[in-house]
Design a protein around this motif. Sequence first.
Motif, PDB file in Angstrom:
ATOM      1  N   VAL A 131      -1.279  16.430   9.047  1.00  0.00           N
ATOM      2  CA  VAL A 131      -0.478  17.271  10.141  1.00  0.00           C
ATOM      3  C   VAL A 131      -1.348  17.468  11.120  1.00  0.00           C
ATOM      4  CG1 VAL A 131      -0.149  19.083   8.687  1.00  0.00           C
ATOM      5  CG2 VAL A 131       1.560  18.355  10.350  1.00  0.00           C
ATOM      6  N   SER A 132      -0.941  17.232  12.452  1.00  0.00           N
ATOM      7  CA  SER A 132      -1.605  17.879  13.626  1.00  0.00           C
ATOM      8  C   SER A 132      -0.874  17.519  14.866  1.00  0.00           C
ATOM      9  CB  SER A 132      -3.133  17.096  13.347  1.00  0.00           C
ATOM     10  OG  SER A 132      -4.053  17.923  14.544  1.00  0.00           O
ATOM     11  N   SER A 133      -1.606  17.908  15.843  1.00  0.00           N
ATOM     12  CA  SER A 133      -0.977  17.620  17.261  1.00  0.00           C
ATOM     13  C   SER A 133      -1.443  16.185  17.657  1.00  0.00           C
ATOM     14  CB  SER A 133      -1.309  18.648  18.168  1.00  0.00           C
ATOM     15  OG  SER A 133      -2.962  18.706  18.241  1.00  0.00           O
ATOM     16  N   GLY A 134      -0.673  15.776  18.519  1.00  0.00           N
ATOM     17  CA  GLY A 134      -1.429  14.611  19.438  1.00  0.00           C
ATOM     18  C   GLY A 134      -2.553  14.764  19.886  1.00  0.00           C
ATOM     19  N   ARG A 163     -11.703  30.297  16.901  1.00  0.00           N
ATOM     20  CA  ARG A 163     -11.447  29.819  15.761  1.00  0.00           C
ATOM     21  C   ARG A 163      -9.775  29.626  15.657  1.00  0.00           C
ATOM     22  NH1 ARG A 163     -12.026  25.882  12.181  1.00  0.00           N
ATOM     23  NH2 ARG A 163     -11.696  26.893   9.844  1.00  0.00           N
ATOM     24  N   LEU A 164      -9.490  28.532  14.518  1.00  0.00           N
ATOM     25  CA  LEU A 164      -8.058  28.625  14.323  1.00  0.00           C
ATOM     26  C   LEU A 164      -7.658  29.781  13.692  1.00  0.00           C
ATOM     27  CD1 LEU A 164      -5.545  26.515  14.006  1.00  0.00           C
ATOM     28  CD2 LEU A 164      -6.788  25.678  11.891  1.00  0.00           C
ATOM     29  N   LEU A 165      -6.512  30.372  14.052  1.00  0.00           N
ATOM     30  CA  LEU A 165      -6.178  31.691  13.364  1.00  0.00           C
ATOM     31  C   LEU A 165      -5.879  31.612  11.885  1.00  0.00           C
ATOM     32  CD1 LEU A 165      -5.804  34.795  13.730  1.00  0.00           C
ATOM     33  CD2 LEU A 165      -3.609  34.077  14.888  1.00  0.00           C
ATOM     34  N   PRO A 172      -1.731  28.311  21.670  1.00  0.00           N
ATOM     35  CA  PRO A 172      -1.117  27.363  20.756  1.00  0.00           C
ATOM     36  C   PRO A 172      -1.773  26.111  21.215  1.00  0.00           C
ATOM     37  CG  PRO A 172       0.445  27.890  22.584  1.00  0.00           C
ATOM     38  CD  PRO A 172      -0.669  28.827  22.624  1.00  0.00           C
ATOM     39  N   TRP A 173      -1.897  25.226  19.886  1.00  0.00           N
ATOM     40  CA  TRP A 173      -2.058  23.652  19.836  1.00  0.00           C
ATOM     41  C   TRP A 173      -0.441  22.958  20.059  1.00  0.00           C
ATOM     42  CZ3 TRP A 173      -6.404  20.905  19.138  1.00  0.00           C
ATOM     43  CH2 TRP A 173      -7.607  21.738  18.563  1.00  0.00           C
ATOM     44  N   PRO A 174      -0.538  22.006  20.578  1.00  0.00           N
ATOM     45  CA  PRO A 174       0.825  21.199  20.705  1.00  0.00           C
ATOM     46  C   PRO A 174       1.315  21.007  19.293  1.00  0.00           C
ATOM     47  CG  PRO A 174      -0.924  20.061  21.978  1.00  0.00           C
ATOM     48  CD  PRO A 174      -1.646  21.266  21.255  1.00  0.00           C
ATOM     49  N   PRO A 175       2.783  20.794  19.471  1.00  0.00           N
ATOM     50  CA  PRO A 175       3.415  20.678  18.099  1.00  0.00           C
ATOM     51  C   PRO A 175       2.779  19.758  17.215  1.00  0.00           C
ATOM     52  CG  PRO A 175       4.909  20.575  19.981  1.00  0.00           C
ATOM     53  CD  PRO A 175       3.506  20.486  20.642  1.00  0.00           C
ATOM     54  N   GLN A 176       3.041  20.212  15.953  1.00  0.00           N
ATOM     55  CA  GLN A 176       2.476  19.400  14.888  1.00  0.00           C
ATOM     56  C   GLN A 176       3.297  18.296  14.221  1.00  0.00           C
ATOM     57  OE1 GLN A 176      -0.963  20.611  13.619  1.00  0.00           O
ATOM     58  NE2 GLN A 176      -0.444  21.296  15.567  1.00  0.00           N
ATOM     59  N   GLY A 177       2.812  17.006  14.259  1.00  0.00           N
ATOM     60  CA  GLY A 177       3.386  15.938  13.717  1.00  0.00           C
ATOM     61  C   GLY A 177       2.512  15.360  12.520  1.00  0.00           C
ATOM     62  N   LEU A 232       3.560  25.354  15.829  1.00  0.00           N
ATOM     63  CA  LEU A 232       2.455  25.248  16.781  1.00  0.00           C
ATOM     64  C   LEU A 232       1.345  26.286  16.429  1.00  0.00           C
ATOM     65  CD1 LEU A 232       5.374  24.557  18.293  1.00  0.00           C
ATOM     66  CD2 LEU A 232       3.985  24.746  20.392  1.00  0.00           C
ATOM     67  N   PRO A 233       0.289  25.770  15.775  1.00  0.00           N
ATOM     68  CA  PRO A 233      -0.805  26.953  15.123  1.00  0.00           C
ATOM     69  C   PRO A 233      -1.518  27.160  16.417  1.00  0.00           C
ATOM     70  CG  PRO A 233      -1.434  24.667  14.588  1.00  0.00           C
ATOM     71  CD  PRO A 233       0.109  24.449  15.250  1.00  0.00           C
ATOM     72  N   ARG A 234      -2.147  28.546  16.482  1.00  0.00           N
ATOM     73  CA  ARG A 234      -2.997  28.996  17.461  1.00  0.00           C
ATOM     74  C   ARG A 234      -4.574  29.146  17.306  1.00  0.00           C
ATOM     75  NH1 ARG A 234      -0.424  32.416  21.800  1.00  0.00           N
ATOM     76  NH2 ARG A 234       1.848  31.714  21.415  1.00  0.00           N
TER      77      ARG A 234
HETATM   78  N1  PCA Z   1      -5.453  20.675  15.766  1.00  0.00           N
HETATM   79  C1  PCA Z   1      -6.217  21.397  14.872  1.00  0.00           C
HETATM   80  C2  PCA Z   1      -5.364  22.357  14.247  1.00  0.00           C
HETATM   81  C3  PCA Z   1      -3.981  22.169  14.848  1.00  0.00           C
HETATM   82  C4  PCA Z   1      -4.175  20.956  15.986  1.00  0.00           C
HETATM   83  O1  PCA Z   1      -3.203  20.514  16.562  1.00  0.00           O
HETATM   84  C5  PCA Z   1      -6.696  20.452  13.580  1.00  0.00           C
HETATM   85  O2  PCA Z   1      -6.231  19.309  13.334  1.00  0.00           O
HETATM   86  O3  PCA Z   1      -7.798  20.937  13.164  1.00  0.00           O
END
Ligand code: PCA
Length: 328
Positions: A206-209, A90-92, A144-149, A231-233
């Motif tokens: 907001v999320s990663s590529g 899961r997303l922490l 970690p996920w990639p950096p958030q944009g 960078l969320p994990r």
């Molecule tokens: N993707 C997940 C969490 C962070 C990311 O990059 C999402 O958008 O749910």
Amino acid sequence: MRSNHLTRLSVGVAAAILTFAGSASAEKWDMPMAYSATNFHSATGAEFAKCVTTGTGGAIEIVTHPSGSLFKGAEIKRAIQTGQAPIGERLLSGHQNENVLFGFDSIPFLATSFDDSVKLWKAAKPSIEKVLDAQNLKLLYAVPWPPQGLYFKKEVNSVADMKGVKFRSYNTATARLAELTGMLPVQIEAAEISQAFATGVASSMVSSGSTGYDRKVWESLTHFYEVDAWLPRNYVMVNKGVWNKTSKANQGVIQGCATLAEYTGFWRSKEYTGFTLNGLRAGGMTVGLAGDKLVAELKEIGKTMTAEWLEKAGAEGKAIVDAFRAMK
Ligand code: PCA
């Protein structure tokens, strides 16, 4: 000829005995995961599962269920806490509403690179392990996920351009970011965002590529701004009762596989960063750095959110941030 035959026979018997021995004590562990099968977290989880199955000689067979197919993302942690599933990912920071410490990795502009993400994790891990332990969970690994944009359906050069936009959030921090930028947050699991964007329930996030690429968001959205906000994990947890019943030898195998998964997952995430940004471009999106004005305004909001988090997280939160800053 004869001895060949005998050898083949004895190999066959040995295999039969092994199969029998294996099946007598074999356990199947279903592993729910929230993100699509092609995503690098899911690929890492599948390799981890294979490593455990092989390493325990088939005594523990882990079967992954990506895309929220067994339990939806928001249900996974509870399912494992209550023993409905033995293990899962899961997303922490998705649990930030339960305990503010879970949001340590979603503080805007605190840790913005892969290297910083490792340091921040080192600083936060003991606290997170303790919180999870009190919730009947054992932490195995985190990636970690990639950096958030920022994703939009229009060009955006300032926070003013964001006003009134419907924004898909994935945790408390992203909902707060929406509020502070005048957007309208709606929490939606990654598995459901393609539809949310197609139907206009949301038109930004907001999320990663990576997530934009996995969900083909170019079918609905037009711009991705690289902000490198955090960078969320994702993390993999196991039910403590299940863990305590597992033999020391198999616990050792699982921990070895988890260490390997954390390492390989990290590199996969790095590689997936450029690959998926190119994928968004190939899909027709405009991909590039956010403009100076937008970045400066977002950094101001980041300061507010950092102060808010520190206030809520108290001494333990401050200790995490101090320990991280001391490593830089
Ligand atoms: N993707 C997940 C969490 C962070 C990311 O990059 C999402 O958008 O749910």
